[in-house]
Design a protein around this motif. Structure first.
Motif, mmCIF file in Angstrom:
data_model
loop_
_atom_site.group_PDB
_atom_site.id
_atom_site.type_symbol
_atom_site.label_atom_id
_atom_site.label_comp_id
_atom_site.label_asym_id
_atom_site.label_seq_id
_atom_site.Cartn_x
_atom_site.Cartn_y
_atom_site.Cartn_z
ATOM 1 N N PRO A 233 0.806 -1.227 0.000
ATOM 2 C CA PRO A 233 0.000 0.000 0.000
ATOM 3 C C PRO A 233 0.838 1.275 0.000
ATOM 4 O O PRO A 233 0.335 2.346 -0.332
ATOM 5 C CB PRO A 233 -0.839 -0.124 1.275
ATOM 6 C CG PRO A 233 -0.126 -1.110 2.130
ATOM 7 C CD PRO A 233 0.537 -2.056 1.190
ATOM 8 N N ARG A 234 2.100 1.172 0.348
ATOM 9 C CA ARG A 234 2.993 2.332 0.302
ATOM 10 C C ARG A 234 3.054 2.914 -1.114
ATOM 11 O O ARG A 234 3.280 4.110 -1.287
ATOM 12 C CB ARG A 234 4.394 1.903 0.745
ATOM 13 C CG ARG A 234 5.343 3.061 0.976
ATOM 14 C CD ARG A 234 6.727 2.586 1.330
ATOM 15 N NE ARG A 234 7.411 3.535 2.180
ATOM 16 C CZ ARG A 234 7.981 4.655 1.763
ATOM 17 N NH1 ARG A 234 7.946 4.963 0.484
ATOM 18 N NH2 ARG A 234 8.572 5.463 2.621
ATOM 19 N N CYS A 236 0.789 3.591 -3.232
ATOM 20 C CA CYS A 236 -0.211 4.630 -3.516
ATOM 21 C C CYS A 236 -0.276 5.672 -2.402
ATOM 22 O O CYS A 236 -1.177 6.513 -2.386
ATOM 23 C CB CYS A 236 -1.591 4.013 -3.752
ATOM 24 S SG CYS A 236 -2.325 3.231 -2.313
ATOM 25 N N TYR A 238 -0.546 5.099 0.993
ATOM 26 C CA TYR A 238 -1.206 4.708 2.228
ATOM 27 C C TYR A 238 -0.179 4.326 3.294
ATOM 28 O O TYR A 238 0.780 3.627 3.014
ATOM 29 C CB TYR A 238 -2.152 3.533 2.000
ATOM 30 C CG TYR A 238 -3.411 3.868 1.235
ATOM 31 C CD1 TYR A 238 -3.777 5.190 0.984
ATOM 32 C CD2 TYR A 238 -4.246 2.869 0.761
ATOM 33 C CE1 TYR A 238 -4.927 5.498 0.285
ATOM 34 C CE2 TYR A 238 -5.404 3.168 0.059
ATOM 35 C CZ TYR A 238 -5.742 4.486 -0.173
ATOM 36 O OH TYR A 238 -6.885 4.786 -0.862
ATOM 37 N N ARG A 239 -0.424 4.773 4.512
ATOM 38 C CA ARG A 239 0.498 4.483 5.626
ATOM 39 C C ARG A 239 -0.028 3.305 6.433
ATOM 40 O O ARG A 239 -1.190 3.259 6.817
ATOM 41 C CB ARG A 239 0.651 5.710 6.532
ATOM 42 C CG ARG A 239 1.702 5.554 7.643
ATOM 43 C CD ARG A 239 3.079 5.293 7.068
ATOM 44 N NE ARG A 239 4.156 5.565 8.009
ATOM 45 C CZ ARG A 239 4.751 4.633 8.761
ATOM 46 N NH1 ARG A 239 4.342 3.376 8.695
ATOM 47 N NH2 ARG A 239 5.747 4.956 9.555
ATOM 48 N N LEU A 259 -3.489 -1.018 7.673
ATOM 49 C CA LEU A 259 -3.572 0.368 7.236
ATOM 50 C C LEU A 259 -4.111 1.247 8.350
ATOM 51 O O LEU A 259 -5.028 0.861 9.081
ATOM 52 C CB LEU A 259 -4.486 0.480 6.006
ATOM 53 C CG LEU A 259 -3.989 -0.165 4.703
ATOM 54 C CD1 LEU A 259 -5.001 0.051 3.599
ATOM 55 C CD2 LEU A 259 -2.639 0.399 4.306
ATOM 56 N N GLU A 261 -6.063 4.611 9.735
ATOM 57 C CA GLU A 261 -7.146 5.486 9.294
ATOM 58 C C GLU A 261 -7.359 6.618 10.288
ATOM 59 O O GLU A 261 -7.046 6.488 11.471
ATOM 60 C CB GLU A 261 -8.449 4.683 9.158
ATOM 61 C CG GLU A 261 -8.423 3.612 8.088
ATOM 62 C CD GLU A 261 -9.744 2.858 8.002
ATOM 63 O OE1 GLU A 261 -10.549 2.969 8.972
ATOM 64 O OE2 GLU A 261 -9.989 2.187 6.991
ATOM 65 N N THR A 266 -11.067 7.719 6.778
ATOM 66 C CA THR A 266 -10.232 7.910 5.593
ATOM 67 C C THR A 266 -8.800 7.456 5.893
ATOM 68 O O THR A 266 -8.328 7.584 7.030
ATOM 69 C CB THR A 266 -10.227 9.373 5.140
ATOM 70 O OG1 THR A 266 -9.743 10.191 6.229
ATOM 71 C CG2 THR A 266 -11.624 9.818 4.762
ATOM 72 N N PRO A 267 -8.102 6.914 4.892
ATOM 73 C CA PRO A 267 -6.741 6.422 5.136
ATOM 74 C C PRO A 267 -5.757 7.556 5.395
ATOM 75 O O PRO A 267 -5.905 8.656 4.857
ATOM 76 C CB PRO A 267 -6.395 5.677 3.843
ATOM 77 C CG PRO A 267 -7.262 6.302 2.805
ATOM 78 C CD PRO A 267 -8.532 6.684 3.499
ATOM 79 N N ILE A 269 -2.400 9.317 4.723
ATOM 80 C CA ILE A 269 -1.508 9.398 3.557
ATOM 81 C C ILE A 269 -0.105 9.767 4.027
ATOM 82 O O ILE A 269 0.077 10.699 4.809
ATOM 83 C CB ILE A 269 -2.017 10.445 2.548
ATOM 84 C CG1 ILE A 269 -3.474 10.162 2.165
ATOM 85 C CG2 ILE A 269 -1.126 10.460 1.320
ATOM 86 C CD1 ILE A 269 -3.686 8.813 1.517
ATOM 87 N N PRO A 278 -4.367 4.952 -5.839
ATOM 88 C CA PRO A 278 -5.078 3.926 -5.051
ATOM 89 C C PRO A 278 -5.861 2.952 -5.917
ATOM 90 O O PRO A 278 -5.908 1.757 -5.625
ATOM 91 C CB PRO A 278 -5.995 4.754 -4.150
ATOM 92 C CG PRO A 278 -5.268 6.047 -3.966
ATOM 93 C CD PRO A 278 -4.619 6.315 -5.294
#
Length: 504
Positions: A233-234, A236, A238-239, A259, A261, A266-267, A269, A278
């Motif tokens: 996920p890194r 796009c 996402y942390r 992940l 949130e 919301t995720p 970033i 994403p």
């Protein structure tokens, strides 16, 4: 004559400092202390056992030189240990007990020497003192690990990048992308969405000599690592935050499970350059997930079980899907063509049609590329729009989801028997998953004109693997009907006996 001992030096987790130090200075100081200790005690140093950048607290960490030290103690190669302090040797009570067993059963003089004093592991008092010190060191490490974990999670919530080794695709520091590696990832994702197998991406990277900062020296990048890289996920932005205890318990885990949130769902970033969007990240994950083993020992899309036209080719006599088979080795047909397509009776077919594979595939490729060239020529230049195939797939997905809602409503109203309801929901869920993957893959390609899509396929066709070509064929062709060859006469390949039905 003095007792033969092994010297031990260790520093842990220098890779997490992120300040460029490699731990050698600390190890060198410990080695100097051990040499002074051995000389002052008139011991004989067999060798130095050194584990640099390895924790003595984490359970999953394997320390090669520590294992060698234990083995040499157990086999009487050495009769003791010399170290700066006992916590350099171990911070785990279970490892200390292993040493205690060796010392308690040895029938020779033994020594356990440190610069802070000796431990006589053959006596109750000596064992008590060693156990007490190791328990204190273990508690200290646990407390420190807890503080570090809290700090790391706080940094993760703020979107800061991971410390330590740089991730593949980014430069040192993990903020700016590394151009070559980032483009490798983007190309791999595009190829996967176009039908390429992950194993083929892995083989391509190995052939190019691509390695990650985490690849062991002298080793090629593993298949698992490639999958981990292209689905992280890194990519796009996402942390994620994986607790240390989860890493120790499970080894490498999927960061998408962890992940972070915000309170609104919301995720979070990260503060680094993303490599993909994403939507592209989700599409790649969905496609790879759909290709996993389906429970029958077979992978969907695998060239091991499917050739380019398997089940796309249809029998001209009974209409059943055709399969591939290998000609008998040593025959002229095997030397010339290797394999053929056939209608199989065991699969419900008539068994009356077969055709050498390569000529059929070459013919279909030529006709397909000509068809795409006409599409590119006839399409009017203008504003890019969604692919018609994507529009169709979205409509089909919406219909399946509506059918599922209706089925549940009928079940709640008592108008749908349980057995039939279960079978229907299972069928609809399978169709929904299949269409979701298709929509994700087409959507990730972005809006484009019909001409641009056709031109891209024509331009890249020679670089496509068999699974990628198969994906394109399925996108444009409904079926390839192979008609029966007339008896007698010349059996040269006849394209007039191959009929292609295009998708509307």
């Amino acid at each position: 004559m003095g007792i033969v001992v092994g010297g031990y030096a260790r520093i842990s987790d220098v890779g997490e400092l992120g300040d460029g130090r490699d731990g050698e200075e600390g190890v060198t100081r410990q080695k100097d202390d051990v040499h002074d200790l051995v000389k002052g005690r008139e011991l004989i140093l067999h060798r130095m056992y050194v584990d640099n950048d390895l924790s003595a607290f984490k359970r999953r960490v394997v320390r090669p030189d520590f294992q060698d030290l234990v083995n040499d103690l157990d086999t009487a190669v050495i009769s003791g240990v010399a170290a700066y302090n006992i916590d350099r040797i171990t911070r785990q009570p279970r490892e200390l007990e292993q040493l205690i067993d060796i010392y308690a059963t040895a029938r020779r003089p033994m020594v356990f020497a440190t610069t802070a004093g000796d431990y006589d592991l053959s006596t109750d008092d000596g064992r008590f003192n060693a156990r007490l010190y190791v328990m204190i060191a273990n508690k200290f490490s646990a407390d420190a690990a807890r503080r570090v974990a809290r700090q790391k999670k706080a940094e993760a919530v703020q979107g800061k990048p991971h410390r330590g080794q740089r991730p593949f695709g980014w430069r040192s520091g993990g903020v700016e992308t590394e151009p070559f590696e980032a483009e490798l990832i983007r190309k791999a994702q595009r190829d996967i969405l176009n039908g390429k197998l992950l194993s083929e991406v892995h083989a391509e990277w190995v052939e190019l000599g691509v390695v990650s900062p985490q690849t062991p020296a002298g080793k090629p990048m593993s298949f698992t690592s490639v999958g981990y890289i292209v689905t992280n996920p890194r990519l796009c932005g996402y942390r994620a935050y994986v607790p240390q205890q989860e890493r120790e318990r499970r080894g490498r885990v999927d960061p998408a499970e962890f992940l972070l949130e915000r309170t609104d769902g919301t995720p979070i970033i990260g503060s680094w350059e993303p490599i993909c969007t994403p939507d592209e990240w989700r599409a790649v994950r969905d496609v790879l997930k759909a290709r996993k083993t389906d429970g029958r020992g077979r992978k969907k899309g695998s060239t091991v079980t499917k050739r380019m036209l398997t089940n796309i080719a249809r029998c001209g006599e009974c209409g059943r899907g055709m399969f591939s088979a290998i000609y008998t080795r040593g025959t002229v047909s095997y030397e010339k063509y290797v394999f053929f397509y056939l209608c199989r009776k065991p699969e419900g077919g008539c068994g009356g049609v077969s055709r050498s594979g390569p000529p059929v595939e070459e013919h279909v490729e030529c006709v397909l590329l000509a068809h795409l060239a006409n599409l590119a020529k006839d399409s009017r230049p203008g504003k890019a729009e969604d692919d018609p195939e994507l529009i169709k797939a979205r409509a089909e997905l919406a219909q399946v989801e509506a059918d599922m809602v209706e089925a549940r409503q009928l079940r709640e109203a008592g108008e749908f028997p349980l057995g039939e309801f279960v079978r229907e929901i299972k069928r609809l869920e399978g169709k929904r998953d299949e269409l979701s993957v298709k929509v994700a893959g087409l959507n990730a390609m972005g809006p484009q004109t019909g001409a641009s899509a056709a031109e891209r396929i024509i331009r890249e066709w020679k670089t496509y693997t068999a699974p990628m070509k198969r994906a394109v064929i399925q996108r444009f062709i409904e079926a390839v009907v192979i008609k029966k060859q007339p008896r007698g006469g010349n059996h040269a390949f006849r394209p007039d006996l191959i009929e292609i039905f295009w998708k509307k």
